[in-house]
Design an enzyme around this catalytic site. Structure first.
Site, PDB file in Angstrom:
ATOM      1  N   HIS A   7     -22.249  22.180  22.563  1.00 49.23           N
ATOM      2  CA  HIS A   7     -22.839  20.960  23.095  1.00 49.23           C
ATOM      3  C   HIS A   7     -21.911  19.787  22.793  1.00 49.23           C
ATOM      4  O   HIS A   7     -21.235  19.781  21.755  1.00 49.23           O
ATOM      5  CB  HIS A   7     -24.192  20.666  22.436  1.00 49.23           C
ATOM      6  CG  HIS A   7     -25.370  21.298  23.100  1.00 49.23           C
ATOM      7  ND1 HIS A   7     -26.541  21.567  22.414  1.00 49.23           N
ATOM      8  CD2 HIS A   7     -25.589  21.706  24.372  1.00 49.23           C
ATOM      9  CE1 HIS A   7     -27.416  22.109  23.231  1.00 49.23           C
ATOM     10  NE2 HIS A   7     -26.866  22.195  24.432  1.00 49.23           N
ATOM     11  N   CYS A  46     -28.881  16.620  16.581  1.00 49.17           N
ATOM     12  CA  CYS A  46     -29.717  17.589  17.301  1.00 49.17           C
ATOM     13  C   CYS A  46     -31.200  17.331  17.065  1.00 49.17           C
ATOM     14  O   CYS A  46     -32.028  17.603  17.933  1.00 49.17           O
ATOM     15  CB  CYS A  46     -29.368  19.013  16.882  1.00 49.17           C
ATOM     16  SG  CYS A  46     -27.777  19.596  17.504  1.00 49.17           S
TER      17      CYS A  46
END
Length: 276
Positions: free
Chosen positions: A173, A269
């Site tokens: 990511h 996150c």
């Protein structure tokens, strides 16, 4: 000579307690079902992050965790909010698909107008792959989010979207490889080794004064950080970033989210920013 301290601005964050967190499957290189999760410790570490945000003057909203969705603690992946407009996620893996509905339900119940909430056509994993500055939306691709999601985001947000190719599966990511330090002044830090040669050239052109992280700090998830423009909350193991951040006038705050790292996530996150 050190820069003067930056000004912090109050933020509003969405977080989800790790009530059902576990690692029973592997969809990134950090996940190993053979390594058990200490759930009480994970909860304590998550609560420490939540409480730290509040102590810094930020608002933390809570998303109710749902059984059977162990990765909901990584709330950044569920949507991207820019100028009060909500682009929901469409997850790449079926194990996480139902999280998008949970995020949509939260935004509707929290009073977001439904005409400002968009369900995407193409795969995107929220702020996992979208990073927002005053000038751009930086968009990762290569492992999770579809390149087609970039045009979709640009049309919805009305901001230029800059596509960046991720090439190292450890940094699956964008938020594992790049962090926005000051969105108002377009200041970022990133790990060059996570990006293709062309994307490194784009980043160097857009952000010539960026803080470049070394491999050992990136591998400690040091780029999975959250900044309010002054305080930078990041994994405490990324020790090589603390002094460079101080030299630029930031206040680094080390956090221990070691249990949540077992699922491939850390500070960022766990934190979705609600940009109203």
């Amino acid at each position: 000579m050190r820069s003067s301290l930056h000004d912090a601005s109050p933020r509003r964050y969405l977080m989800c307690p790790p009530a059902h967190f576990m690692v029973t499957y592997s969809i990134n290189p950090w996940m190993d079902p053979a390594k058990p999760v200490d759930l009480p410790l994970a909860m304590t570490q998550w609560e420490d992050l939540r409480d730290r945000y509040r102590s810094l003057g930020h608002t933390v909203e809570l998303l109710d965790p749902r059984p059977g969705l162990p990765d909901m603690v990584y709330a950044a992946n569920g949507a991207t909010v820019v100028d009060g407009r909500v682009l929901l996620a469409r997850f790449a893996h079926p194990e996480r698909a139902a999280e998008a509905d949970a995020h949509r339900d939260w935004f509707v119940s929290a009073g977001w107008p439904e005409d400002r909430i968009q369900e995407p056509v193409h795969v995107n994993e929220g702020e996992g792959d979208f990073a927002v500055t005053s000038s751009y939306v930086l968009a990762g691709r290569g492992f999770r989010s579809s390149p087609l999601s970039h045009g979709e985001a640009q049309e919805f947000f009305g901001r230029p979207v800059i596509g960046l190719d991720l090439v190292d599966p450890r940094y699956y990511h964008l938020d594992t490889a790049l962090s926005v330090l000051d969105d108002a002044s377009d200041e970022v830090m990133y790990y060059p080794g996570a990006f293709s040669a062309g994307s490194r050239a784009v980043l160097a052109r857009l952000f010539p004064h960026a803080l470049l992280a070394r491999e050992r700090d990136a591998a400690a998830f040091g780029l999975n950080a959250v900044s309010d423009g002054r305080h930078v909350l990041l994994p405490q193991a990324a020790v090589g970033l603390f002094e460079p951040l101080r030299d630029r006038g930031y206040e680094p705050i080390g956090m221990d989210l070691g249990e949540l790292l077992k699922g491939g996530g850390s500070v960022k996150c766990c934190t979705q920013e609600l940009r109203e």
